[in-house]
Scaffold this motif. Structure first.
Motif, PDB file in Angstrom:
ATOM      1  N   VAL A  28       0.861  -1.191   0.000  1.00  0.00           N
ATOM      2  CA  VAL A  28       0.000   0.000   0.000  1.00  0.00           C
ATOM      3  C   VAL A  28       0.899   1.243   0.000  1.00  0.00           C
ATOM      4  O   VAL A  28       1.536   1.567   1.001  1.00  0.00           O
ATOM      5  CB  VAL A  28      -0.959   0.001   1.215  1.00  0.00           C
ATOM      6  CG1 VAL A  28      -1.771   1.290   1.266  1.00  0.00           C
ATOM      7  CG2 VAL A  28      -1.904  -1.204   1.147  1.00  0.00           C
ATOM      8  N   THR A  56      -1.849   5.561  -2.256  1.00  0.00           N
ATOM      9  CA  THR A  56      -3.038   4.729  -2.026  1.00  0.00           C
ATOM     10  C   THR A  56      -3.518   4.868  -0.588  1.00  0.00           C
ATOM     11  O   THR A  56      -4.721   4.892  -0.320  1.00  0.00           O
ATOM     12  CB  THR A  56      -2.712   3.250  -2.337  1.00  0.00           C
ATOM     13  OG1 THR A  56      -2.497   3.136  -3.739  1.00  0.00           O
ATOM     14  CG2 THR A  56      -3.840   2.314  -1.924  1.00  0.00           C
ATOM     15  N   GLY A  80      -4.741  -3.968   0.496  1.00  0.00           N
ATOM     16  CA  GLY A  80      -3.520  -4.666   0.103  1.00  0.00           C
ATOM     17  C   GLY A  80      -3.809  -6.050  -0.448  1.00  0.00           C
ATOM     18  O   GLY A  80      -3.259  -6.463  -1.469  1.00  0.00           O
TER      19      GLY A  80
END
Ligand code: ZN
Ligand code: ZN
Length: 381
Positions: free
Chosen positions: A171, A175, A341
């Motif tokens: 991640v 994001t 994720g």
């Protein structure tokens, strides 16, 4: 680094005065001399060197002074309640076993951890809400970038470990930042519906929250439809790997016209079991309540300036429930970060620099803007 090594002045944006309008009028001042004092940390403090931070509708409300009842010490404040970055110092409790939930229970937080923080900070710990483990409803809790002077759009900020989540390697900061408010808000709203697999949720508003929420709902094996009055955000939703089952441009739909409403229901594959309204456009609320199935639920997440029109008929004769949903807690944030994720949920962002905020705020209200606007604060991470 020892907190004594953190510079006493930093570069970042300040909101120094409230500004009327949509917030495009360059409301922030870029400064290199913002005082930053990490010399005496509270036990719960986490000092973060900022990487990327999101800009959210609530930031615009803050600019307009609509959130000023929450201000703790008045202006100026550093904006953004969607910060991410790297931990550079911790208070004693933040470094203890008590912070293990932020890392999924694996270990306490430590310097060098990549993290994000949701807005909340320093709940009172004494009130009914705090005692019931609902600190987001504490009347004395602070909000980063809204009521607390620290926000994500400067080099450093001080967050509260009880609202921080570690970001896994997959991640990125780009994001992660939108998950801290937009993503968490829609995640919690979907979770609260408690819909079984295969049930139909319709997300009204395909913007920052909508495009993340559509993927979250698909990852939960729900049937998902998305409505918006603009083509660009709907096209974005349809371009994603976890795309919705149906999208529809409702820009020309009169929510009082039964035939037009029936056409929307047909286009999205039947009446949804629940609707979530993420926009502040009043017609969207009218449409949402008119398409929701009998005994269904309308979840309110958007925050329009004007009252939401809710006629008695659907409430009583169709047995609808109308509920609101506020952000989330650390556990929700941890679940969301892991889900993003694991499922490869795509958070579509457009990245701006600290000196490009007027451009960012102008684009945010354009009908062709899709996804989420974020700001890269730190250049070296
Ligand atoms: Zn409290
Ligand atoms: Zn927000």
């Amino acid at each position: 680094m020892p907190s004594a090594d953190i510079p006493p002045k930093m570069r970042g944006l300040l909101l120094e005065r409230f500004v009327e309008g949509k917030g495009e009028d360059d409301p922030y001042t870029l400064r290199s001399d913002i005082p930053f004092d990490a010399s005496s940390l509270k036990p719960t403090d986490v000092v973060i060197r900022a990487a990327v931070a999101g800009v959210c509708h609530t930031d615009i409300m803050t600019v307009r002074g609509e959130m000023k009842r929450f201000l703790k010490e008045g202006l100026p404040i550093v904006p953004s309640h969607e910060p991410t970055g790297v931990i550079v110092a911790l208070g004693s409790e933040a470094a203890s076993e008590k912070s293990a939930p932020a890392t999924g229970g694996k270990r306490p937080l430590k310097e060098g951890d990549r993290v994000g923080s949701l807005a909340h900070k320093e709940p009172c710990g004494q009130c009914e809400e705090c005692k019931a483990n609902r600190p987001k409803f504490c009347g004395n809790v602070s909000f980063l970038g809204i009521s607390d002077k620290h926000g994500g759009l400067a080099e450093y900020l001080i967050a509260d470990y009880r609202f921080v989540a570690q970001l896994p390697d997959e991640v990125s900061f780009e994001t992660g930042a939108p998950l801290m408010c937009a993503g968490l808000t829609i995640y919690t709203a979907i979770k609260a519906l408690q819909l079984e697999k295969g049930k139909h949720v319709c997300i009204v508003g395909a913007g920052a929250l909508g495009h993340i929420g559509s993927q979250i709902a698909k990852s939960k094996r729900l049937r998902v439809s998305v409505l918006d009055a603009r083509d660009a955000p709907l096209e974005l939703c349809n371009s994603l790997r976890l795309k919705p089952d149906a999208t529809y441009n409702c820009g020309k739909v009169d929510a009082d016209d039964e035939q037009a409403v029936a056409a929307v229901v047909k286009a999205i594959g039947g009446e949804p079991d629940a609707t979530i309204v993420t926009t502040d456009a009043i017609p969207a609320f009218k449409l949402a309540i008119n398409i929701t199935r009998k005994h269904g639920q309308m979840q309110v997440v958007g925050q329009p300036a004007d009252p939401i029109p809710i006629p008695f008929y659907p409430l009583i004769f169709r047995d609808l429930r109308v509920t609101g949903s506020l952000l989330g807690n650390q556990q929700d944030l941890k679940e969301l970060v892991d889900l993003v994720g694991r499922e490869g949920i795509e958070v579509k962002t457009k990245t701006f620099k600290l000196d490009e905020l007027p451009k960012l705020l102008g684009e945010l209200h354009s009908p062709t803007f899709a996804g989420k606007a974020v700001v890269r604060v730190g250049e070296d991470q």
